[in-house]
Scaffold this motif. Structure first.
Motif: not given
Length: 224
Positions: A157-160, A166-172, A176-186
């Motif tokens: 999981i990457s945040v612009e 970070i990596r998913t724990g299992g599949v979840s 933690l974040s404070l603002a609106c972000h673009r998030v990419r999952c690879a």
């Protein structure tokens, strides 16, 4: 910590009244003190302030300093490396090798308080502990699934704008974040997807003078 995907932690210590956040190790090897922020510095500053500002004494301008250092100018918080450098701290390890945001919380001037002082120390820290734990609800969380609805483990999981994945724990996932972000999952086979997320407001209240969250410009929502 690698088996259980913690996202928030605080190690309680004594001898001071301050909340220290990473990094704890300076970048310049010849220095013993140097402000060394993480890519998620705005989140760490908020987490530290959420504890310090609700503690009975940490931000009280009328109290005397514990020893020689006054942390009032930073609202009872400090970047660990700017205070004193520590190699291999739990805070740095957790941030670099797990999904956990860990802070060092110094809960009282006396490192070894007498038994008779413990009820008062508990009252000094009770509300802070509750508010700090409530911050776990701040950020993004959910399940990462493929087009067939099957969970995907170890997706990245990457945040612009934040150079820390970070990596998913299992599949979840939880970030933690404070603002609106673009998030990419690879994930495997170089597949990826992007979405825009806005973290919900956490439970609990913190005074309005807290550090302003950093906002990120985003583009229209895309499918995840």
């Amino acid at each position: 910590m690698e088996k259980i995907p913690f996202v928030l932690g605080g190690n309680l210590q004594g001898g001071e009244l301050v909340v220290a956040y990473p990094y704890d190790l300076v970048r310049s090897p010849w220095k013993t003190q140097e402000h060394t922020p993480t890519p998620d510095d705005h989140v760490f500053r908020w987490l530290a302030y959420s504890y310090a500002s609700t503690h009975r004494l940490m931000t009280d301008a009328r109290r005397r300093v514990c020893h020689t250092e006054d942390f009032q100018k930073e609202e009872g918080t400090v970047n660990g490396a700017s205070w004193h450098t520590v190699a291999g701290s739990l805070n740095d390890f957790s941030y670099l090798h797990t999904n956990c945001f860990e802070l060092s919380i110094y809960v009282g001037c006396d490192k070894y308080p007498h038994e008779s002082q413990l009820p008062e120390e508990w009252e000094n820290n009770r509300e802070s502990l509750i508010v700090f734990m409530e911050q776990v609800h701040r950020g993004i969380k959910g399940l990462v699934r493929d087009s067939h609805g099957k969970g995907i483990a170890n997706a990245i999981i990457s945040v612009e704008g934040i150079n820390h994945d970070i990596r998913t724990g299992g599949v979840s996932l939880q970030k933690l974040s404070l603002a609106c972000h673009r998030v990419r999952c690879a994930f495997a086979l170089s597949s990826s997807s992007t979405m825009i997320v806005r973290p919900p407001q956490p439970y609990g209240t913190v005074p309005h003078s807290s550090p302003d969250p950093v906002t990120t410009k985003v583009s229209p929502l895309r499918n995840f």
